[in-house]
Design a protein around this motif. Structure first.
Motif, short mmCIF file in Angstrom:
data_model
loop_
_atom_site.label_atom_id
_atom_site.label_comp_id
_atom_site.label_asym_id
_atom_site.label_seq_id
_atom_site.Cartn_x
_atom_site.Cartn_y
_atom_site.Cartn_z
N VAL B 92 -232.17 -15.60 -2.63
CA VAL B 92 -231.41 -15.51 -3.86
C VAL B 92 -231.41 -16.85 -4.58
O VAL B 92 -231.04 -17.87 -4.00
N ILE B 93 -231.86 -16.83 -5.81
CA ILE B 93 -231.93 -18.07 -6.57
C ILE B 93 -231.21 -17.91 -7.89
O ILE B 93 -231.57 -17.08 -8.70
N GLU B 97 -230.61 -22.82 -12.02
CA GLU B 97 -231.02 -23.89 -11.12
C GLU B 97 -232.52 -24.13 -11.18
O GLU B 97 -232.98 -25.25 -11.04
N THR B 98 -233.25 -23.05 -11.34
CA THR B 98 -234.70 -23.24 -11.28
C THR B 98 -235.14 -24.19 -12.39
O THR B 98 -236.13 -24.88 -12.26
N VAL B 153 -230.08 -20.19 -2.20
CA VAL B 153 -230.50 -21.51 -2.63
C VAL B 153 -229.49 -22.10 -3.60
O VAL B 153 -229.05 -21.42 -4.52
N SER B 154 -229.13 -23.33 -3.36
CA SER B 154 -228.27 -24.09 -4.27
C SER B 154 -227.09 -23.29 -4.81
O SER B 154 -226.98 -23.02 -5.99
N LEU B 174 -227.47 -20.99 3.86
CA LEU B 174 -227.48 -21.71 2.59
C LEU B 174 -228.48 -22.87 2.65
O LEU B 174 -228.72 -23.43 3.70
N SER B 175 -229.01 -23.21 1.50
CA SER B 175 -229.73 -24.47 1.43
C SER B 175 -228.78 -25.45 0.78
O SER B 175 -228.49 -25.37 -0.40
#
Lengths: 363, 363
Positions: B92-93, B97-98, B153-154, B174-175
């Motif tokens: 999941v992003i 953020e990308t 992610v983030s 989580l990252s």
DNA sequence: ATCACAGCTGGGAGCGCTCCCACCGTACCT
DNA sequence: AGGTACGGTGGGAGCGCTCCCAGCTGTGAT
């Protein structure tokens, strides 16, 4: 032959045998329960869920209410099994490429694809291909029709995947053609036009001896950009000089080498069109090492308009591709392919998206 | 090279030419057919496919042969339905953020995740989240247990997703932590240590007045990097001066503004640690505009070691994170979580990966 | 020879959905 | 009145697998 391989994959699962029993998913309302609650049959609920018109308004409302009350969410897996579709499309990315193009290209494509899929309820399956073995596995997987369509990013001319997909009649869309007469549906950007406008810009700024650093000429995209260069040069009433054309491999180091060669062949050049930003970055370094100012001595233009272009010193003029839009367009085309597969005579949709020159201080 | 192998698939294709009923996939061999061919029961074939030990060698061989002859590939969908798992994990992003992290970060994570998943037969499902509505849809989807685990992610500190996942007992990793006492399993890089080593390096090179441009301090990652800065400063027997600390938002423009502010507050600074490469790029521009040479007048260090760092002029010293390794580690942790969920008392795995200072000419 | 107990094996019973067909009622015809 | 048509509807029959249990074999102990 594959049998053995397949067995191997299941290794990790063995350990967890029986572990997962904690009712994952079980206990969630099913179609049947919704039907019971709404006082209708299973088929009717299914029709409502799938937006069939052959349902009376009264019934529909009742079902919708039951769905809401129960918090029913259809089970995709069951649906996929019964309907024999997958409700998913695969985005296939050959791993080595992600390093090459890196930068925003991939994330933009992905973002575009994501956007395109957003109101579709198709899932996006990402597949990175690293090794021939993985490619083989993917081929099996696709042959088994576990997805409804495939998006292929940056395929090489000799990649067997597109043909395989065509044989098994799996809808597919490429980003970028493999050759001038690509048979598979694709979405590409106007490489020739973009390159041409870049070189025209250089010439328009008064540059007399404009060189180009091309990509590997076995890639169609590189051929196109070179063609655009040639077109612009000839349009200015000049000839394409062999000494002004050097090909590299889309990498920074390649750009460096090519620039060295150009400089030794034609020390008097005053403009360079690099077929990628990264190669432009390499070229820029070599220019600096040789005391050539940019843009005063040599004007420089890249292609792609990646982050690298913006952060170079001076910032690089570059040809922007509508990458995100490409992703979105690929989805559109794929959906068409998936939907309208009935008439095999129909022309395969092939799209070429415009590019745009972004002027910065390097030219 | 692949050609030959792929041709193998032609076999089944040809047989079913014209056979195809509605839709794809029908016509492929099923478990049942394999069983028939091997002269055994369905259950036995299933056991062989799944590597159960309770099968005699003779039977196993027979089944494996039938599998090979028929080119049988298990139907994941059916398997998933019957076993009530999904054979898939979601990455999941959050879309915004990308853009922020952009650069290699994102593609490196994906690459790492892909690599980690490679010899699992889990599918990678990519989910971009753009709007609250989409987040909502994802939440439903996950609640319906349509995946076996989730990689986030983030995540922001106020993101409800991690808690939701915890509630429904969905394995997740989580990252990056949300705070110092993160309860969910995570993989993070050593932000504090990385920042510290960067600043120590600056001090070691004889810089007396080292400033820092931090990220938004409501993000834990920014706090950590600031903390590392402080630790290094104090370790050198100095004090953290307020005037040497300005916070920005991880963007280039933010970096510019922060650098202006620093320059006006402490015109005598001779070193800057920017908590991201992009901010360093912004700072670098402002330094140039003010006639400060890098590294002669001001030494500059960034964080992340993205492409931007390599392409700056001079190339930027930066703290490299093992981003791809993070992706790989996330998968490892997730698999553990999925497998060993039985004992709820077990400590949740939390990993911190080391960073490494990459020296270039900016310092 | 008898019994117990393993180790293997076959196949029934689902998993939750879609598809499709038979069927109901009503409306509209002749 | 009987016939036809058709929008709505219920529910059986799978989709291809896993799970599980009963049953079947062969072995060793009694």
């Amino acid at each position: 032959m594959w049998g053995l391989e397949l067995l191997g994959m299941d290794g990790w699962r063995r350990e967890m045998a029986g572990t997962r029993r904690h009712g994952a998913g079980r206990g969630r309302p099913t179609l049947e329960e919704v039907a019971a609650r709404a006082g209708v049959g299973r088929g009717t609920v299914s029709r409502v869920i799938n937006g069939s018109p052959r349902v009376s308004d009264r019934t529909r409302t009742a079902v919708e209410q039951a769905v809401a009350e129960l918090g029913y969410v259809p089970n995709r897996v069951a649906r996929a099994l019964a309907a024999n579709r997958a409700d998913a499309v695969a985005l296939v990315i050959p791993e080595p490429e992600t390093r090459l193009f890196a930068e925003p290209y991939f994330s933009d494509i992905i973002r575009g694809v994501g956007a395109g899929l957003a109101d579709t309820d198709l899932q996006l399956l990402l597949t990175l291909i690293r090794t021939p073995k993985e490619r083989q596995r993917l081929a099996e997987y696709l042959s088994a029709h576990r997805v409804d369509g495939v998006l292929l990013v940056s395929v090489h001319a000799d990649d067997p995947l597109p043909d395989l997909l065509e044989r098994i009649e799996m809808p597919a869309v490429l980003s970028g053609r493999r050759s001038a007469h690509e048979s598979v549906p694709y979405v590409d950007s106007d490489n020739t036009g973009g390159a041409q406008s870049a070189v025209e810009h250089l010439i328009g700024r008064g540059r007399e001896r404009v060189a180009t650093i091309t990509g590997p000429l076995d890639m169609y995209v590189a051929q196109c950009r070179l063609e655009g260069y040639g077109a612009a040069v000839r349009a200015a009433g000049r000839e394409v000089e062999e000494e002004l054309v050097v090909s590299a491999d889309f990498t920074e180091e390649g750009g460096r080498r090519a620039m060295w060669q150009l400089l030794s062949q034609r020390p008097d050049l005053d403009g360079v069109f690099a077929a990628s930003d990264v190669m432009a970055a390499g070229a820029r370094q070599v220019l600096r090492e040789n005391g050539r100012g940019v843009p005063d001595d040599v004007a420089l233009v890249g292609f792609e308009d990646s982050a690298v272009a913006r952060h170079m010193d001076p910032p690089l003029t570059s040809v922007r591709q509508a990458t995100e839009e490409m992703g979105r367009a690929m989805v559109r085309v794929l959906l068409e392919e998936i939907g309208g597969r009935s008439d095999h005579t129909a022309k395969r949709p092939q799209l070429v998206l415009p590019t745009q020159l972004v002027r910065r201080e390097s030219s």
